[in-house]
Design a protein around this motif. Structure first.
Motif, PDB file in Angstrom:
ATOM      1  N   ARG A 189       0.822  -1.212   0.000  1.00  0.00           N
ATOM      2  CA  ARG A 189       0.000   0.000   0.000  1.00  0.00           C
ATOM      3  C   ARG A 189       0.857   1.263   0.000  1.00  0.00           C
ATOM      4  O   ARG A 189       0.411   2.319  -0.451  1.00  0.00           O
ATOM      5  CB  ARG A 189      -0.937   0.000   1.206  1.00  0.00           C
ATOM      6  CG  ARG A 189      -1.993  -1.101   1.197  1.00  0.00           C
ATOM      7  CD  ARG A 189      -2.967  -0.931   2.341  1.00  0.00           C
ATOM      8  NE  ARG A 189      -3.700   0.326   2.207  1.00  0.00           N
ATOM      9  CZ  ARG A 189      -4.350   0.912   3.211  1.00  0.00           C
ATOM     10  NH1 ARG A 189      -4.319   0.370   4.432  1.00  0.00           N
ATOM     11  NH2 ARG A 189      -5.002   2.040   3.015  1.00  0.00           N
ATOM     12  N   SER A 190       2.072   1.158   0.488  1.00  0.00           N
ATOM     13  CA  SER A 190       2.964   2.321   0.513  1.00  0.00           C
ATOM     14  C   SER A 190       3.339   2.783  -0.888  1.00  0.00           C
ATOM     15  O   SER A 190       3.817   3.905  -1.064  1.00  0.00           O
ATOM     16  CB  SER A 190       4.234   2.004   1.300  1.00  0.00           C
ATOM     17  OG  SER A 190       3.951   1.744   2.655  1.00  0.00           O
ATOM     18  N   GLN A 191       3.123   1.923  -1.893  1.00  0.00           N
ATOM     19  CA  GLN A 191       3.437   2.292  -3.270  1.00  0.00           C
ATOM     20  C   GLN A 191       2.291   3.034  -3.943  1.00  0.00           C
ATOM     21  O   GLN A 191       2.472   3.578  -5.041  1.00  0.00           O
ATOM     22  CB  GLN A 191       3.785   1.031  -4.080  1.00  0.00           C
ATOM     23  CG  GLN A 191       4.926   0.214  -3.501  1.00  0.00           C
ATOM     24  CD  GLN A 191       6.186   1.029  -3.293  1.00  0.00           C
ATOM     25  OE1 GLN A 191       6.631   1.727  -4.205  1.00  0.00           O
ATOM     26  NE2 GLN A 191       6.767   0.939  -2.096  1.00  0.00           N
ATOM     27  N   ASP A 192       1.125   3.021  -3.322  1.00  0.00           N
ATOM     28  CA  ASP A 192      -0.019   3.752  -3.860  1.00  0.00           C
ATOM     29  C   ASP A 192       0.048   5.208  -3.410  1.00  0.00           C
ATOM     30  O   ASP A 192       0.934   5.602  -2.640  1.00  0.00           O
ATOM     31  CB  ASP A 192      -1.331   3.120  -3.391  1.00  0.00           C
ATOM     32  CG  ASP A 192      -1.520   1.717  -3.943  1.00  0.00           C
ATOM     33  OD1 ASP A 192      -1.001   1.456  -5.048  1.00  0.00           O
ATOM     34  OD2 ASP A 192      -2.175   0.896  -3.275  1.00  0.00           O
ATOM     35  N   VAL A 193      -0.902   6.025  -3.868  1.00  0.00           N
ATOM     36  CA  VAL A 193      -0.969   7.422  -3.440  1.00  0.00           C
ATOM     37  C   VAL A 193      -2.392   7.733  -2.993  1.00  0.00           C
ATOM     38  O   VAL A 193      -3.358   7.210  -3.555  1.00  0.00           O
ATOM     39  CB  VAL A 193      -0.537   8.392  -4.565  1.00  0.00           C
ATOM     40  CG1 VAL A 193       0.946   8.266  -4.829  1.00  0.00           C
ATOM     41  CG2 VAL A 193      -1.339   8.156  -5.839  1.00  0.00           C
ATOM     42  N   TYR A 194      -2.494   8.608  -1.994  1.00  0.00           N
ATOM     43  CA  TYR A 194      -3.784   8.899  -1.375  1.00  0.00           C
ATOM     44  C   TYR A 194      -3.888  10.396  -1.078  1.00  0.00           C
ATOM     45  O   TYR A 194      -2.888  11.083  -0.888  1.00  0.00           O
ATOM     46  CB  TYR A 194      -3.948   8.125  -0.060  1.00  0.00           C
ATOM     47  CG  TYR A 194      -3.659   6.652  -0.153  1.00  0.00           C
ATOM     48  CD1 TYR A 194      -4.664   5.735  -0.442  1.00  0.00           C
ATOM     49  CD2 TYR A 194      -2.370   6.155   0.059  1.00  0.00           C
ATOM     50  CE1 TYR A 194      -4.407   4.374  -0.513  1.00  0.00           C
ATOM     51  CE2 TYR A 194      -2.094   4.804  -0.017  1.00  0.00           C
ATOM     52  CZ  TYR A 194      -3.121   3.914  -0.309  1.00  0.00           C
ATOM     53  OH  TYR A 194      -2.858   2.566  -0.379  1.00  0.00           O
ATOM     54  N   ALA A 214       2.832   8.291   1.415  1.00  0.00           N
ATOM     55  CA  ALA A 214       2.108   7.841   0.217  1.00  0.00           C
ATOM     56  C   ALA A 214       1.013   8.820  -0.195  1.00  0.00           C
ATOM     57  O   ALA A 214      -0.100   8.420  -0.519  1.00  0.00           O
ATOM     58  CB  ALA A 214       1.530   6.437   0.424  1.00  0.00           C
ATOM     59  N   ASN A 216      -0.641  11.712  -2.752  1.00  0.00           N
ATOM     60  CA  ASN A 216      -0.545  12.248  -4.103  1.00  0.00           C
ATOM     61  C   ASN A 216      -0.079  13.703  -4.004  1.00  0.00           C
ATOM     62  O   ASN A 216       0.109  14.222  -2.904  1.00  0.00           O
ATOM     63  CB  ASN A 216      -1.880  12.123  -4.851  1.00  0.00           C
ATOM     64  CG  ASN A 216      -3.012  12.904  -4.182  1.00  0.00           C
ATOM     65  OD1 ASN A 216      -2.818  14.030  -3.700  1.00  0.00           O
ATOM     66  ND2 ASN A 216      -4.204  12.329  -4.161  1.00  0.00           N
ATOM     67  N   ASP A 230       4.818  14.267  -3.970  1.00  0.00           N
ATOM     68  CA  ASP A 230       4.349  12.964  -3.510  1.00  0.00           C
ATOM     69  C   ASP A 230       5.358  12.298  -2.576  1.00  0.00           C
ATOM     70  O   ASP A 230       5.160  11.161  -2.151  1.00  0.00           O
ATOM     71  CB  ASP A 230       4.019  12.054  -4.687  1.00  0.00           C
ATOM     72  CG  ASP A 230       5.201  11.835  -5.621  1.00  0.00           C
ATOM     73  OD1 ASP A 230       6.314  12.328  -5.317  1.00  0.00           O
ATOM     74  OD2 ASP A 230       5.028  11.177  -6.655  1.00  0.00           O
TER      75      ASP A 230
END
Length: 298
Positions: A189-194, A214, A216, A230
């Motif tokens: 999940r750390s590779q996604d952006v929120y 993480a 955006n 980011d």
């Protein structure tokens, strides 16, 4: 309705929500001026594991301006204009919010320091904030711009943060669910952006520390074009003392900032009124919808 009027309407809703919360606190004996010592000296409730229980409805902690009152009892905020741009008027005197609401709404001078190569970008966003601010595109405020939660629910293993729409965001009520069992960031999940980051929490004595990564790069840190990358990391600290709570935030973004930004600490007050509630949020409306969506292009 124009975007400017829409923005002012959002600001009015925010003021109304904060005022309602303050009135409820006052009725409960917790919102009057001068009561800070009594609130801090109240016993701090604790969870079975010994950690402070930070559950509750929290308000206050915002900045304020000086104001003057005329003979008819009308109050007027006192604050100077920002620097004068070619398109501005009345730059030498106090500015009505409808002229330059984004800038005159700034409460304090504590600002992040950007690397020199980003100064031109900051200047552009600063001068065109009524066009570039993400809230005009119905984007969430994100962390840390959303501020402290209005309601906290705490269990032995996590906390739930509820944000009052109209009082904290341009969206219907937002929430965050954050584990507090000391776990590390999930590597996937750390590779996604929120918008609100990926958050984990741990206890440092009586202080709950929330670390978030993480993100955006679509949100701003605050008004006036204070963008971030980011690579941002946000650390929030919550320390309850009686019926007050210190809220402290540090923003790290080595991509664009010269140094970490320590935001101005805020002291929140517990709303002890049994009638305390979070207002239902109005949906965010994109006022350019009719210009973008037609029978030909949809």
């Amino acid at each position: 309705m124009t975007r400017r009027l829409a923005y002012i309407s959002v600001a009015a809703l925010m003021a109304l929500a904060v005022a309602s919360l303050a009135i409820a606190q006052g009725r409960a004996g917790g919102g009057a001026r001068g009561g800070g010592a009594a609130e801090a000296n109240a016993p701090t409730p604790r969870m079975p594991d010994g950690h402070p229980d930070i559950s509750g409805t929290w308000g206050g902690g915002g900045g304020g301006r000086e104001f003057e009152v005329d003979a008819q009892g009308n109050s007027t905020d006192i604050f100077p204009s920002r620097r004068c741009a070619p398109s501005q008027v009345k730059c030498s005197e106090y500015t009505n919010q409808s002229y330059d609401g984004e800038f005159t709404a700034r409460m304090q001078a504590n600002r992040p320091l950007y690397k020199p190569q980003y100064w031109d970008k900051i200047q552009y966003l600063d001068m065109n904030t009524n066009k570039e601010d993400p809230i005009f595109a119905c984007q969430p405020l994100g962390v840390p711009r959303v501020g402290p939660p209005a309601r906290i629910l705490q269990t032995a293993n996590d906390v739930v943060f509820l944000y009052a729409a109209g009082g904290a965001s341009t969206q219907p009520a937002e929430y965050r669910i954050i584990p507090t069992d000391g776990r590390k960031f999930d590597p996937v999940r750390s590779q996604d952006v929120y918008f609100y980051g990926l958050s984990v929490g741990h206890w440092d004595g009586d202080t709950l520390v929330i670390e978030s990564i993480a993100f955006n790069d679509l949100t701003w840190l605050d008004k006036g074009g204070l963008f971030h990358s980011d690579k941002m990391k946000v650390t929030e600290r919550f320390t309850r003392e009686g019926n007050t709570m210190a809220y402290d935030v540090i923003v790290e973004d080595p991509e664009v900032l010269i140094e970490p930004w320590h935001m101005t600490p805020r002291r929140l007050r517990l709303n002890t009124s049994p009638d305390a509630f979070l207002p239902e949020g109005l949906p965010c409306k994109d006022y350019d919808h009719d210009n973008m969506v037609t029978q030909i292009r949809h």
